[in-house]
Write an enzyme that holds these catalytic residues in place. Structure first.
Site, PDB file in Angstrom:
ATOM      1  N   HIS A   1     -25.144  14.652 -54.643  1.00  0.00           N
ATOM      2  CA  HIS A   1     -25.536  16.055 -54.779  1.00  0.00           C
ATOM      3  C   HIS A   1     -25.976  16.591 -53.431  1.00  0.00           C
ATOM      4  CE1 HIS A   1     -27.404  19.682 -56.404  1.00  0.00           C
ATOM      5  NE2 HIS A   1     -26.635  19.470 -57.449  1.00  0.00           N
TER       6      HIS A   1
ATOM      7  N   ASP B   1     -22.891  16.012 -64.114  1.00  0.00           N
ATOM      8  CA  ASP B   1     -21.530  15.978 -64.666  1.00  0.00           C
ATOM      9  C   ASP B   1     -21.103  14.615 -65.189  1.00  0.00           C
ATOM     10  OD1 ASP B   1     -20.793  18.689 -64.242  1.00  0.00           O
ATOM     11  OD2 ASP B   1     -20.811  18.262 -62.099  1.00  0.00           O
TER      12      ASP B   1
HETATM   13  C1  LIG Z   1     -21.715  16.934 -54.539  1.00  0.00           C
HETATM   14  C2  LIG Z   1     -21.147  16.686 -53.168  1.00  0.00           C
HETATM   15  C3  LIG Z   1     -19.998  17.679 -52.925  1.00  0.00           C
HETATM   16  C4  LIG Z   1     -22.237  16.921 -52.131  1.00  0.00           C
HETATM   17  O1  LIG Z   1     -21.604  16.877 -50.939  1.00  0.00           O
HETATM   18  P1  LIG Z   1     -22.271  16.927 -49.500  1.00  0.00           P
HETATM   19  O2  LIG Z   1     -23.699  17.261 -49.553  1.00  0.00           O
HETATM   20  O3  LIG Z   1     -21.394  17.786 -48.691  1.00  0.00           O
HETATM   21  O4  LIG Z   1     -22.169  15.432 -49.061  1.00  0.00           O
HETATM   22  P2  LIG Z   1     -20.929  14.797 -48.322  1.00  0.00           P
HETATM   23  O5  LIG Z   1     -19.659  15.028 -49.066  1.00  0.00           O
HETATM   24  O6  LIG Z   1     -20.967  15.257 -46.889  1.00  0.00           O
HETATM   25  O7  LIG Z   1     -21.298  13.280 -48.427  1.00  0.00           O
HETATM   26  C5  LIG Z   1     -22.213  12.598 -47.571  1.00  0.00           C
HETATM   27  C6  LIG Z   1     -21.826  11.136 -47.553  1.00  0.00           C
HETATM   28  O8  LIG Z   1     -21.935  10.579 -48.846  1.00  0.00           O
HETATM   29  C7  LIG Z   1     -20.664  10.178 -49.351  1.00  0.00           C
HETATM   30  N1  LIG Z   1     -20.520  10.660 -50.703  1.00  0.00           N
HETATM   31  C8  LIG Z   1     -21.118  11.739 -51.261  1.00  0.00           C
HETATM   32  N2  LIG Z   1     -20.754  11.856 -52.535  1.00  0.00           N
HETATM   33  C9  LIG Z   1     -19.924  10.836 -52.779  1.00  0.00           C
HETATM   34  C10 LIG Z   1     -19.232  10.425 -53.918  1.00  0.00           C
HETATM   35  N3  LIG Z   1     -19.321  11.134 -55.049  1.00  0.00           N
HETATM   36  N4  LIG Z   1     -18.466   9.321 -53.851  1.00  0.00           N
HETATM   37  C11 LIG Z   1     -18.382   8.615 -52.717  1.00  0.00           C
HETATM   38  N5  LIG Z   1     -19.015   8.967 -51.596  1.00  0.00           N
HETATM   39  C12 LIG Z   1     -19.777  10.057 -51.630  1.00  0.00           C
HETATM   40  C13 LIG Z   1     -19.652  10.871 -48.459  1.00  0.00           C
HETATM   41  O9  LIG Z   1     -18.431  10.193 -48.396  1.00  0.00           O
HETATM   42  C14 LIG Z   1     -20.375  10.897 -47.151  1.00  0.00           C
HETATM   43  O10 LIG Z   1     -20.311   9.615 -46.574  1.00  0.00           O
HETATM   44  P3  LIG Z   1     -20.068   9.444 -44.997  1.00  0.00           P
HETATM   45  O11 LIG Z   1     -21.264  10.085 -44.362  1.00  0.00           O
HETATM   46  O12 LIG Z   1     -19.979   7.973 -44.833  1.00  0.00           O
HETATM   47  O13 LIG Z   1     -18.809  10.174 -44.699  1.00  0.00           O
HETATM   48  C15 LIG Z   1     -20.637  15.240 -53.048  1.00  0.00           C
HETATM   49  O14 LIG Z   1     -21.673  14.342 -53.342  1.00  0.00           O
HETATM   50  C16 LIG Z   1     -19.436  15.001 -53.904  1.00  0.00           C
HETATM   51  O15 LIG Z   1     -18.310  15.287 -53.486  1.00  0.00           O
HETATM   52  N6  LIG Z   1     -19.629  14.470 -55.154  1.00  0.00           N
HETATM   53  C17 LIG Z   1     -18.546  14.277 -56.075  1.00  0.00           C
HETATM   54  C18 LIG Z   1     -18.213  15.582 -56.762  1.00  0.00           C
HETATM   55  C19 LIG Z   1     -19.255  15.966 -57.778  1.00  0.00           C
HETATM   56  O16 LIG Z   1     -19.699  15.152 -58.573  1.00  0.00           O
HETATM   57  N7  LIG Z   1     -19.596  17.245 -57.775  1.00  0.00           N
HETATM   58  C20 LIG Z   1     -20.561  17.788 -58.708  1.00  0.00           C
HETATM   59  C21 LIG Z   1     -21.836  18.110 -58.024  1.00  0.00           C
HETATM   60  S1  LIG Z   1     -23.074  18.582 -59.200  1.00  0.00           S
END
Ligand SMILES: CC(C)(COP(=O)(O)OP(=O)(O)OC[C@H]1O[C@@H](n2cnc3c(N)ncnc32)[C@H](O)[C@@H]1OP(=O)(O)O)[C@@H](O)C(=O)NCCC(=O)NCCS
Length: 371
Positions: A257, A308
């Site tokens: 998140h 989710d």
């Molecule tokens: C929610 C979300 C978009 C937040 O994204 P964010 O704050 O931009 O975080 P990032 O995508 O930059 O992730 C930071 C790190 O954690 C990892 N990470 C975050 N969520 C992850 C996931 N669901 N699975 C695997 N790795 C994940 C990223 O790969 C990244 O790793 P790195 O630094 O080694 O590259 C992200 O956690 C995600 O894509 N989750 C899956 C989709 C989801 O469930 N969305 C609903 C949100 S309520």
């Protein structure tokens, strides 16, 4: 200073909800969501979010009857439903249907606070029928008839499954709607606020929001999470499946998140309901798969499930089609979107950030024949 993805930026103020980054608490208008999910119907929650206070018995009866009276969608919408391309996702159809619905709103063109409140009630009320019409195949499947005696959640579940579900299923579904109803400046709500801040209109704002919710990094994650569990298939395969996915650097939907750093306070509530539900059904397959994935995600990535992940499994246990999960999220969040759009407009200023330019400067213009 730029912030990638606007992370950590306070982009405005709101009195609708507070998201605590530790995940200890999510508050709607001062009330802990854990208590609301346990004790309130979605109608009460929607009243709280929209009007700012929990209704007394008379106000709740009045608000519920307004919602029930506004449930049916205009007949003019039928032409759209019969022409919709069924290859499009339910979310694509829903985005188009909500936009079209605005054409027939009796307050179309009136953007006053009171008119927007009336639009909000109609939008919340009409989402179950809209989603059902977007889901059932036109000409081949009939849409269940709404029952005015049913609560919002019971009627919604009935519309989506064609079955009158038992009280416990309705209660659990109702609680999930409360948990999905509002969440600060999340991407879709922010999109709604940006749209209405240009002095556009309520339907444009919620259409922007639906388009934003659809993506798998936001609301679309619930459908993707369940598709992943189905791909895993059995509890025995879960651990090796998830370890391989992480080795391949796959994003695991339903985990992580932007704001919560320790846990998403909504997930444990849903997890508890899911466990009770699965135990009653004597079918723990999906719970066991989820638990293995959760354990490995914690071990390997220190990531926790967001709302989710358990919600997807709960909806699966309730017998809902996967294509409906994000539309259900949209229906529940309609209360939050509308409340934010109204709050934005009540004290409006155009939302217009700047960007840091990273392209070239001082290029000499070259006439087309010389390029
Ligand atoms: C929610 C979300 C978009 C937040 O994204 P964010 O704050 O931009 O975080 P990032 O995508 O930059 O992730 C930071 C790190 O954690 C990892 N990470 C975050 N969520 C992850 C996931 N669901 N699975 C695997 N790795 C994940 C990223 O790969 C990244 O790793 P790195 O630094 O080694 O590259 C992200 O956690 C995600 O894509 N989750 C899956 C989709 C989801 O469930 N969305 C609903 C949100 S309520």
């Amino acid at each position: 200073m730029t912030s990638s993805g606007l992370e950590g930026i306070i982009a405005g103020s709101s009195s609708i909800s507070q998201v605590d980054p530790k995940g200890d608490k999510l508050i709607y208008r001062g009330y802990d969501v854990r208590e609301l999910a346990e004790k309130c119907s979605y109608e009460e929650t929607a009243h709280l979010i929209l009007m700012g206070s929990l209704p007394n018995a008379g106000q709740l009866a009045d608000f519920s009857s307004q919602l029930t009276a506004a449930r049916e969608i205009p007949k003019e919408m039928n032409a759209l439903f019969s022409e919709m391309d069924t290859r499009a996702s339910v979310m694509d159809r829903l985005r188009t249907a909500v936009s079209c619905l605005g054409l027939f709103d009796p307050d179309n063109g009136n953007d006053s606070h009171d008119a927007n409140m009336r639009k909000a009630v109609r939008l919340i009320a009409q989402m179950p029928a809209l989603i059902a019409h977007c889901y059932y195949l036109p000409g081949r499947e009939s849409v269940p008839k709404q029952n005015p005696k049913f609560s919002y959640a019971k009627n919604f579940l009935y519309m989506l499954t064609g079955q009158e579900k038992d009280d416990y299923s309705v209660q659990v579904f109702d609680a999930s709607l409360t948990l999905y109803a509002e969440h600060g400046f999340n991407a879709s709500t922010f999109a709604a606020r940006v749209t209405i801040a240009t002095q556009s209109d309520m339907y444009s704002a919620v259409t922007s929001a639906i388009g934003t919710l659809k993506g798998s990094l936001h609301g679309g994650a619930n459908e993707k999470a369940m598709e992943m569990l189905l791909e895993v298939g059995t509890p025995e395969k879960a651990e090796s499946w998830i370890r391989a996915a992480l080795r391949e650097k796959k994003k695991i939907m339903g985990f992580g998140h932007r704001v919560y750093k320790i846990q998403d306070s909504r997930a444990p509530i849903l997890k508890k309901m899911l466990l009770e539900f699965a135990q009653k059904k004597r079918d723990l397959q999906w719970v066991q798969i989820s638990e293995s994935i959760e354990r490995v995600m914690k071990e390997e990535k220190k990531l926790f499930p967001n709302v989710d992940f358990p919600c997807a499994v709960l909806y699966y246990e309730l017998g809902l089609a996967i294509a409906l999960y994000t539309p259900i999220f949209a229906a529940a969040r309609m209360a939050g979107w509308c409340a934010h759009a109204i709050e934005q407009l009540d004290n409006n200023r155009l939302i217009r950030p700047e960007c840091e330019y990273t392209g070239p400067t001082n290029l000499a213009y070259v006439p087309i024949e010389k390029r």
